[in-house]
Write a protein that holds these residues in place. Structure first.
Motif, PDB file in Angstrom:
ATOM      1  N   GLY A 106       3.260 -14.286   6.044  1.00  0.00           N
ATOM      2  CA  GLY A 106       2.068 -14.238   5.207  1.00  0.00           C
ATOM      3  C   GLY A 106       1.195 -15.467   5.346  1.00  0.00           C
ATOM      4  N   ASN A 160       1.744 -11.534   1.226  1.00  0.00           N
ATOM      5  CA  ASN A 160       1.090 -11.120   2.465  1.00  0.00           C
ATOM      6  C   ASN A 160       2.049 -10.948   3.647  1.00  0.00           C
ATOM      7  OD1 ASN A 160      -1.206 -11.343   0.938  1.00  0.00           O
ATOM      8  ND2 ASN A 160      -2.161 -12.941   2.150  1.00  0.00           N
ATOM      9  N   ASN A 205       1.702  -6.994  -0.606  1.00  0.00           N
ATOM     10  CA  ASN A 205       0.289  -7.310  -0.876  1.00  0.00           C
ATOM     11  C   ASN A 205      -0.585  -6.981   0.336  1.00  0.00           C
ATOM     12  OD1 ASN A 205       2.059 -10.045  -1.803  1.00  0.00           O
ATOM     13  ND2 ASN A 205       1.107  -8.856  -3.429  1.00  0.00           N
ATOM     14  N   TYR A 261      -3.448  -6.385   2.881  1.00  0.00           N
ATOM     15  CA  TYR A 261      -4.756  -7.030   2.832  1.00  0.00           C
ATOM     16  C   TYR A 261      -5.496  -6.776   4.134  1.00  0.00           C
ATOM     17  CZ  TYR A 261      -2.732 -10.545   5.948  1.00  0.00           C
ATOM     18  OH  TYR A 261      -2.138 -11.165   7.022  1.00  0.00           O
TER      19      TYR A 261
END
Length: 380
Positions: free
Chosen positions: A177, A186, A211, A213
């Motif tokens: 991440g 992430n 998460n 993204y």
């Protein structure tokens, strides 16, 4: 989907070979690419039909370079740089990334390859080829691509892919991440395996994003056409005009976790290959969890050496909603590198859903959406 690749020993390869090196070292560079373009009719996109130019549908437009250097003792250095783009405008795809399709460097050995970079996940490596609807029509990915059957990547990743061992291969990867103070945020990981024996093949994979993204962020209404998602509204509706405003078109819907398991198999019967797959995806956010299930079946039929037919049916269930979709495509080879094709899809959704085929158009204002496409593809 993989292109037919013709190795081109370029001036770059010659330059590399001329550099000082060990006597056994040999280097090669291969340039390859795919160009796909055509015209598509859509029955209802945002309330109206449209005839449009579209590209990168049957296969994503790309150009790439792959390289390999023999280091001796069974070891090789490998790399790939692959760029995706829109043929109609010349603009880069994948959020404008120069090499958004692939970018990695690694070390190959007799046991497998360890590589570092922006790389295909194990869902793509092990089960993507069983998505028969997408072979029939490039638009026909599973709803919202929630299960990542469209062939997706993990950035900032470390990956191991084993060599083939009597038809069996396996792999795993971790995507960092790169968030200070949080190793989890992430991040992502993916594991999978595949087996082939005679006419039978089977593959399975699990991929999890924490998460999600960037290009994998969620815009639920644009992706699957539902008015709610994880218990939250995704649109606002003008009571006077009925006009719909997508609440997450500019700011993504916050998802904590997207975890998807997929399995697929095929069996060849002469000129016909049967394919099927199933996926189970869990999405978490706002303290809620929802599950999408997709089942798909179909076949590829090599009618003649130059003419092939693909057809598939997929059923999707998510948060009490249902989607039924059929897809078909006919490809005719003008040469080993060039083909023309016609394809089509029909999607019917349950009440409360504005259906959208493959996250490719604006959602329909009726309970169904259909498309027909005439296209051409060339590979080099």
């Amino acid at each position: 989907m993989n292109a037919l690749r013709a190795p081109i020993r370029s001036g770059v390869a010659l330059a590399l070979a001329s550099l000082p090196a060990l006597a056994h070292a040999q280097s090669s560079v291969t340039l390859y690419g795919i160009l796909d373009a055509g015209v598509t009719y859509v029955s209802n996109t945002g309330g109206s039909h449209v005839v449009k130019f579209d590209d990168g549908i049957s296969y994503g437009n790309r150009w790439g370079i792959q390289g390999k250097e023999d280091l001796g003792n069974g070891l090789s250095a490998v790399f790939a740089l692959e760029s995706g783009f829109k043929l109609g405008t010349g603009r880069l795809a994948f959020g404008g990334s120069e090499f958004g399709r692939q970018a990695y460097v690694g070390l190959a050995s007799p046991w497998g390859t360890v590589s570092f970079g922006n790389q295909l996940d194990m869902t793509e490596e092990m089960v993507f080829l069983y998505n028969i609807s997408a072979w029939a029509s490039g638009y026909a990915i599973h709803q919202g691509d929630f299960d990542r059957f469209n062939g997706d990547r993990l950035p900032n990743s470390v990956k191991f892919m084993s060599n083939d061992i009597d038809g069996f291969k396996f792999g795993g990867m971790w995507s960092f991440g790169n968030v200070a103070g949080s190793f989890h945020q992430n991040s992502a990981y993916s594991v999978g395996a595949h087996y082939a024996h005679g006419p039978f093949t089977i593959g399975a994979a699990y991929t999890q994003l924490n998460n999600p993204y960037g290009i994998y962020a969620f815009d639920p209404y644009a992706m699957i056409g539902t008015h709610t998602f994880l218990g939250k509204p995704t649109v606002s509706v003008d009571p006077a005009t009925g006009a719909i405003t997508d609440l997450y078109s500019s700011t993504s819907f916050p998802v904590d976790k997207q975890g998807t398991f997929g399995i697929g198999a095929s069996y060849a019967l002469g000129k016909v290959t049967l394919r099927g797959n199933y996926s189970y995806t869990t999405i978490k956010g706002f303290g809620q969890s929802s599950h999408m299930q997709v089942g798909e079946a179909g076949a590829s039929w090599q009618l003649t050496p130059a003419l092939a037919f693909d057809g598939g049916y997929q059923y999707t269930h998510f948060e009490g909603h249902h989607w039924n979709q059929v897809s078909a495509g006919l490809h005719y080879l003008l040469s080993k590198r060039t083909d023309v094709y016609v394809s089509g899809d029909y999607l019917k959704a349950s009440s409360g859903v504005d259906p959208v085929i493959g996250y490719s158009f604006a959602p329909s204002t009726s309970s169904s959406q259909a498309d027909i496409r005439l296209g051409m593809r060339h590979s080099f």
